[in-house]
Design an enzyme around this catalytic site. Structure first.
Site, PDB file in Angstrom:
ATOM      1  N   LYS A 175       0.742  -1.265  -0.086  1.00 41.10           N
ATOM      2  CA  LYS A 175      -0.117   0.077  -0.047  1.00 41.10           C
ATOM      3  C   LYS A 175       0.908   1.153  -0.051  1.00 41.10           C
ATOM      4  CE  LYS A 175      -4.808  -1.135   0.969  1.00 41.10           C
ATOM      5  NZ  LYS A 175      -4.740  -2.530   1.562  1.00 41.10           N
TER       6      LYS A 175
ATOM      7  N   SER B 147       1.059  -9.678  -0.772  1.00 39.95           N
ATOM      8  CA  SER B 147       0.827  -8.383  -0.662  1.00 39.95           C
ATOM      9  C   SER B 147       1.400  -7.774   0.690  1.00 39.95           C
ATOM     10  CB  SER B 147      -0.787  -8.116  -0.882  1.00 39.95           C
ATOM     11  OG  SER B 147      -1.511  -9.072  -0.070  1.00 39.95           O
TER      12      SER B 147
HETATM   13  C1  LIG Z   1      -5.329  -3.543   1.144  1.00 40.93           C
HETATM   14  C2  LIG Z   1      -4.670  -4.865   0.819  1.00 40.93           C
HETATM   15  C3  LIG Z   1      -4.986  -5.942  -0.023  1.00 40.93           C
HETATM   16  C4  LIG Z   1      -6.194  -5.422  -0.963  1.00 40.93           C
HETATM   17  O1  LIG Z   1      -6.183  -4.131  -1.653  1.00 40.93           O
HETATM   18  P1  LIG Z   1      -7.328  -3.490  -2.480  1.00 40.93           P
HETATM   19  O2  LIG Z   1      -6.997  -2.344  -3.197  1.00 40.93           O
HETATM   20  O3  LIG Z   1      -8.368  -3.307  -1.259  1.00 40.93           O
HETATM   21  O4  LIG Z   1      -8.092  -4.490  -3.239  1.00 40.93           O
HETATM   22  C5  LIG Z   1      -4.369  -7.015  -0.163  1.00 40.93           C
HETATM   23  N1  LIG Z   1      -3.565  -7.323   0.738  1.00 40.93           N
HETATM   24  C6  LIG Z   1      -3.042  -6.461   1.769  1.00 40.93           C
HETATM   25  C7  LIG Z   1      -1.964  -7.041   2.557  1.00 40.93           C
HETATM   26  C8  LIG Z   1      -3.672  -5.292   1.802  1.00 40.93           C
HETATM   27  O5  LIG Z   1      -3.335  -4.438   2.857  1.00 40.93           O
END
Ligand SMILES: *Cc1c(COP(=O)(O)O)cnc(C)c1O
Length: 340
Positions: A51, A302
């Protein structure tokens, strides 16, 4: 909406603040998939999650006259905004409800942001964030429904296609759709044949339900190992819904047990600590829900901002209780662990 040019521009803007992450093969998962299975490690970003990309693009694109930024996320978006604001040397106020645990408050403060406690719900926190825009001239940064945020997340797709132009499929954790929408915009512009699949938990899957309904819908929020995937997409969604609806090839839903298993697998086979949201792509492969793939697969890992008391329970095969739900423990091992 969000064009390839915007994503290239985002890459220049965030350079030096955000890490260009490696995409590493998982030998164990590659064997299971019957093709290269690659892990794009957003876990190594300085805030422990991707993010930062979108937040940094939004923060560094603001004019010099900016007074500061605000948001109401208690999770990775709040961390990203705090980190990016400090990197630019501007003020950040992260609004939270009084229900947010002290560890999350401390985490955001440690990144240099001010914390404002307002009310007893996420809606109250958002109202306070919007009030600060009115009264103190701050700029609110949305976690997913903002063109600069989406373009920032899209830089992941650019990097992945540069490293492996032969990718058949990209597996993307899906919540508000900024990540999946941005990545799909980049990937499809480079190679429309590469599939982009959004993956989320089977309970409270707001984007999946919204695509099925043809418009944004509200879903009940349930506690999940993939807590970063919780929350709605906004009934007044402007961008991320249309991007996901138009560009995603498919969405796949995984269960809590499958996420639990995937977190164990990433830990024992690849020695990677992940939060539940990160593990959904691996869960889709292991559960068989991904089906057959005809070429290399990349999974976006992510983030790693997991509650360590939960994580150690999973590693040890113990039950995990979240809200009303208990996820039964499963011992990992016996022929499944390689290279130990
Ligand atoms: C926010 C987030 C997501 C999903 O992202 P979106 O843009 O809301 O779909 C996935 N994995 C992690 C670790 C996140 O913090």
């Amino acid at each position: 909406m969000v064009a390839l040019a915007d994503i290239f521009k985002a890459r220049d803007t965030i350079e030096g603040v955000v890490i260009r992450t490696p995409m590493v093969p998982s030998p164990f998962l590659s064997e299971l998939a019957g093709t290269d299975f690659l892990l794009k490690l957003e876990t190594i970003q300085p805030i422990g999650a991707f993010k930062l990309r979108g937040a940094a693009n939004a923060v560094f694109s603001l004019p010099d006259s900016v007074k500061g930024v605000t948001c109401c996320s208690t999770g990775n978006h709040g961390r990203g905004v705090a980190y990016a604001a400090r990197a630019r040397g501007i003020r950040a106020i992260v609004c939270m409800s009084s229900l947010v645990p002290q560890t999350k408050i401390d985490g955001i403060r440690a990144l240099g942001a001010q914390v404002r406690i307002a009310g007893a719900s996420q809606d109250d926190a958002l109202a306070e964030s919007l009030r600060l825009c009115e009264t103190e001239g701050l700029t609110e940064i949305s976690p997913f429904d903002d063109p600069l945020v989406i373009a920032g997340q899209g830089t992941i797709g650019l990097e992945a296609m540069e490293d492996r132009p032969d990718l058949d499929t990209v597996l993307v954790p899906l919540s508000g759709g900024g990540l999946a929408g941005g990545i799909a915009a980049a990937v499809k512009a480079v190679n429309p044949k590469t599939r982009v699949i959004g993956i989320t938990m089977d309970r409270g899957a707001a984007m999946h339900e919204s695509i099925a309904a043809g418009h944004p819908v509200e879903v009940a929020e349930v506690a999940s190992l993939a807590d970063s995937l919780g929350g709605g997409i906004g009934l007044d969604n402007r961008l991320s819904f249309a991007l996901c609806r138009d560009l995603l090839d498919d969405t796949i839903l995984v269960t809590e047990e499958e996420i639990y298993r995937a977190m164990q697998t990433l830990y024992y086979e690849d020695r990677i600590v992940t939060e539940g949201a990160s593990a959904v792509g691996v869960a889709a492969l292991q559960s068989g829900k991904l089906g057959k793939v005809s070429g290399p697969v990349a999974a976006i890992i992510s983030g790693r901002n997991v509650d360590m008391s939960v994580f150690t329970r999973i590693v040890n095969g113990q039950d995990v209780t979240l809200g009303e739900t208990t996820i039964r423990g499963q011992t990992y091992g016996k022929g499944e662990t390689r290279g130990a």
